[in-house]
Design a protein around this motif. Structure first.
Motif, short mmCIF file in Angstrom:
data_model
loop_
_atom_site.label_atom_id
_atom_site.label_comp_id
_atom_site.label_asym_id
_atom_site.label_seq_id
_atom_site.Cartn_x
_atom_site.Cartn_y
_atom_site.Cartn_z
N HIS A 56 -18.98 -10.31 -13.05
CA HIS A 56 -20.23 -9.55 -12.95
C HIS A 56 -20.36 -8.81 -11.63
N MET A 57 -19.32 -8.83 -10.82
CA MET A 57 -19.35 -8.15 -9.52
C MET A 57 -18.60 -6.82 -9.59
N GLN A 58 -19.13 -5.83 -8.91
CA GLN A 58 -18.40 -4.60 -8.64
C GLN A 58 -18.05 -4.59 -7.17
N VAL A 59 -16.78 -4.40 -6.85
CA VAL A 59 -16.34 -4.38 -5.46
C VAL A 59 -15.61 -3.08 -5.21
N GLU A 60 -15.53 -2.68 -3.98
CA GLU A 60 -14.91 -1.42 -3.59
C GLU A 60 -13.51 -1.29 -4.18
N GLU A 61 -13.18 -0.08 -4.61
CA GLU A 61 -11.87 0.21 -5.21
C GLU A 61 -10.75 -0.28 -4.30
N GLY A 62 -9.80 -0.97 -4.90
CA GLY A 62 -8.67 -1.49 -4.15
C GLY A 62 -8.86 -2.89 -3.62
N MET A 63 -10.08 -3.43 -3.77
CA MET A 63 -10.38 -4.78 -3.30
C MET A 63 -10.56 -5.74 -4.47
N GLN A 64 -10.42 -7.01 -4.20
CA GLN A 64 -10.67 -8.04 -5.20
C GLN A 64 -11.47 -9.17 -4.59
N VAL A 65 -12.26 -9.84 -5.43
CA VAL A 65 -13.04 -11.00 -5.02
C VAL A 65 -12.35 -12.24 -5.56
N GLN A 66 -12.09 -13.20 -4.68
CA GLN A 66 -11.42 -14.43 -5.07
C GLN A 66 -12.32 -15.62 -4.76
#
Length: 764
Positions: A56-66
């Motif tokens: 459900h998260m949108q993060v900046e292009e090229g990044m990932q949430v872990q």
């Protein structure tokens, strides 16, 4: 081991009471929907497991949430620090707002836990409880062989015996004085200058042998504090994106009568707009015009907190020195771009119309951000429904909480990290214990590693490194390592005047400023003349003049005559420069009238900056002398005095003169001493927007744009409210008639059914 951990994690997720299904994240380019459609779309706020929450998260292009840690390995995390092994020391505030009345907030269920990833797969698999049975703990810092812990109202130092608590020492029994959970000191940032600083506080701390030093410093921020590569501090309050200092944090706070000192508590990023990707009706003043837009999205910050200046390197050069700010009410994280312009720091938002990270999950509550030992950006997520404290909770927000069942559960919490998608097998830097290994890490590209290496050298008293540290002072091509070498020498007690001179001779003006900031450690009676010979010529450099002026108190201690001469030269050259002017006033605590006489003998122009700023300080002193019988007032209005200390003082100041960036003065205010019914209305329902106090208009960003009312708080009776108003109307220089419980009841009846705060125009 890890299979067992994953099974345990999945079991905990399965036990969550709500479905993990919800609407997918909205597209950035999707047009806004009207409020009715948004109400329907986000009518429920299901509890999600961590994997679903990331979806459900949108993060900046090229990044990932872990995911790094989630329940049952962490619960309600609010603050943390990393040790040299890469382990996380996390503060769990389990007792925060168990329901909308705060029932059970005094329970001893807070903890400090040590979280570790033992098999290096990026996920925590070990949890140790270091301390438990704490009441609302809020900050932690590692120092020497122990842990500094903030548990209001006290600050403790607990020795660490192989991850078990040892001897407990009381550092400060008044770490917090008054205030509520939202408005009490926190942070415990161990800064580059070897002092420990706090948000919502004007104290700093330092361990010296077996003693703890406590000094007065500038009042800063509300929740969270961070530093940049030059050791300058940054912070904010709930309605302002980013505030901060232009100069070294240890200077310029010598005059207690000086309400503000230019170059400190400056508004770094004045743009306070936010761009949620979901409806955010669950904010305390969501019913007010302008708080939410037509699609029920928050317009401006209302819970800004936990800032971090990113110094990790992993995200890439474009992110170096960026300031990230959490906004839990809008379920997002803001990215700001900072830039030096001379000694002034300016900033702007990185994007318009969207955020670095945002979620459609209402329970995503980022409250603190950190650079990690692996270079990633770390996020502490309380993951809960209620984040507004009961003191200011409006009936509107109570209804929102009830409508979407936001009270439960209370046993969630996550720690995430943001990293580039292409980054594989990200591992933390673990620091060695040997002096040579730590010395080499002072040049590491990750600022956290440099900070920790400096701290370990100081904590272990590796004085044998002094010669090698001095060699690093020559490496202008590696400025970060040079600065850490400078302050490491200071922390070891090995810094010499010749070391500072070495840095002053560098061409980089920012290094010169840092050398001047370190000068107080080496200005000693036997070397006063040599120090002055280095300092005095630098006043001619406009970029360095404020830093020179900030050294006047240190020079005065060893050579009062020379300090007076230098001050006169600065005065004549920079009387219309607000930074130099305030530094001079800071140096003249207790001698302000003498400074005014000197000024008038030289130049009678009352429009000069130094004259205008000095007049403000003299007025503050006069008001302080008029203030008298507050002690007797506390006996006459005991509940009122306590209510003022816990609710009003945090923004208006103990002296009633207001606090920069937060609130205007109460002392001698026409709103306080005028029509008592108007003041009662303000206290009950709040005040929104600009307000004029004695001819001056106060408005955001100089102060917060809103004073919340307390009339809907069941904890305060009408008698309590009458007492606090009576107390304020007779404290300091105020002398007005008392307010009775009947007066409060009459105003309640007059505005029966009202929930929104007043504006100044309405009250007029």
């Amino acid at each position: 081991m890890k299979n067992w951990y994953h099974a345990r994690y999945l079991l905990a997720a399965a036990l969550l009471t709500a479905s993990c299904q919800s609407n997918p994240p909205a597209r950035k380019d999707k047009p806004q929907e009207d409020s009715l459609a948004m109400r329907e779309k986000y009518a429920a706020s299901p509890v999600l497991d961590a994997a679903a929450a990331i979806e459900h998260m949108q993060v900046e292009e090229g990044m990932q949430v872990q995911l790094v840690a989630g329940e049952p390995d962490v619960f309600v995390p609010v603050a943390m620090t990393f040790d040299e092994k890469g382990r996380m020391w996390v503060v769990e505030m389990m007792g925060y707002m168990p329901d909308t009345s705060g029932t059970g907030e005094d329970m001893r269920n807070g903890k400090v836990v040590i979280l570790e990833d033992t098999d290096h797969d990026g996920r925590v698999d070990s949890r140790k409880v270091f301390l438990d049975s704490l009441v609302l703990p809020r900050a932690v810092c590692l120092v020497e062989n122990g842990v500094l812990l903030a548990e209001p109202p006290k600050l403790w130092f607990i020795e660490n015996n192989d991850d078990h608590p040892g001897k407990k020492t009381l550092v400060d029994d008044k770490y917090t004085e008054g205030g509520n959970v939202e408005h009490q000191p926190n942070g415990l940032l161990r800064a580059m200058d070897n002092w420990i600083y706090n948000a919502k506080s004007d104290k700093r701390y330092r361990k010296s042998g077996n003693k703890w030093l406590i000094e007065h410093t500038h009042f800063r921020g509300q929740w969270g504090i961070t530093q940049d590569n030059y050791g300058r501090l940054f912070y904010n309050n709930n309605s302002e994106n980013l505030l901060g200092d232009y100069f070294s944090p240890g200077l310029g706070a010598n005059n207690p009568q000086q309400r503000s000192v230019s170059g400190y508590d400056e508004n770094i990023v004045p743009d306070n707009r936010v761009f949620p990707i979901r409806a955010t009706p669950g904010v305390n003043r969501g019913y007010m015009k302008g708080i939410l837009d037509d699609s029920l999205r928050l317009v401006n910050f209302t819970a800004a907190c936990g800032p971090v200046v990113y110094r990790g390197g992993l995200l890439g050069a474009a992110y170096a020195g960026n300031a990230f700010v959490a906004e839990p009410s809008a379920n997002l994280i803001k990215r700001n771009l900072l830039q030096d312009s001379g000694y002034i720091v300016t900033g702007r938002q990185a994007y318009h119309g969207h955020e670095f990270l945002a979620s459609t999950d209402e329970r995503f509550r980022p409250v603190n951000l950190y650079t990690g030992p692996d270079g990633a950006l770390y996020i502490l997520d309380m993951y809960r429904g209620i984040i507004q404290h009961k003191t200011y909770l409006t009936p509107y927000l109570r209804n929102e909480i009830r409508a979407r069942n936001l009270t439960q559960p209370l046993n969630c919490g996550r720690i995430y990290r943001v990293a580039p998608k292409e980054a594989k097998n990200i591992q933390p830097v673990t620091l060695p214990g040997d002096p040579a290994g730590l010395l080499a890490l002072l040049d590491h590209p990750n600022g956290w590693v440099r900070d920790r290496a400096q701290q370990m050298i100081v904590d272990h008293h590796y004085t044998t490194l002094a010669p090698q540290l001095r060699e690093k002072l020559q490496q202008e091509q590696k400025p970060w390592g040079l600065l850490h070498a400078l302050w490491t020498l200071e922390g070891l007690g090995q810094l010499q005047l010749a070391d500072v001179e070495t840095v002053l001779l560098q061409a980089n003006p920012y290094l010169k400023i840092q050398a001047l900031a370190a000068m107080p450690a080496v200005i000693k009676p036997g070397q006063a003349d040599q120090a002055l010979a280095l300092i005095t010529p630098l006043q001619q450099n406009v970029l360095l003049a404020p830093s020179v002026a900030l050294l006047l108190p240190s020079i005065k201690q060893v050579n009062a005559k020379a300090a007076a001469q230098l001050q006169t030269e600065l005065l004549h050259r920079y009387a219309d420069d607000r930074y130099v002017a305030d530094a001079i006033i800071s140096n003249m605590a207790g001698h302000e009238q003498e400074l005014l006489q000197q000024l008038m003998q030289w130049n009678t122009d009352t429009s000069l900056v130094i004259h205008r700023h000095l007049e403000k300080v003299l007025k503050n002193i006069a008001n302080q002398r008029k203030a008298s019988h507050n002690a007797s007032l506390q006996k006459e209005y005991p509940r009122g005095a306590m209510l003022f200390k816990n609710v009003c003082q945090t923004c208006h100041g103990a002296d009633g003169e207001g606090i920069q960036s937060l609130a205007p003065p109460l002392n001698q205010s026409q709103w306080v001493n005028g029509d008592k019914h108007k003041l009662i209305a303000i206290v009950l329902y709040g005040l929104h927007g600009p307000v004029s106090v004695n001819g001056k208009v106060y408005q955001a960003p100089e102060i917060s744009g809103e004073m919340p009312g307390i009339g809907s708080n069941d904890e305060f009776s009408d008698g309590d409210i009458a007492q606090v108003i009576s107390y304020i109307r007779n404290a300091w220089s105020n002398r007005s008639d008392k307010v009775t419980e009947k007066d409060v009841q009459q105003v309640r009846q007059q505005y029966k059914g009202r929930v929104k705060p007043f504006t100044e125009q309405e009250l007029k």
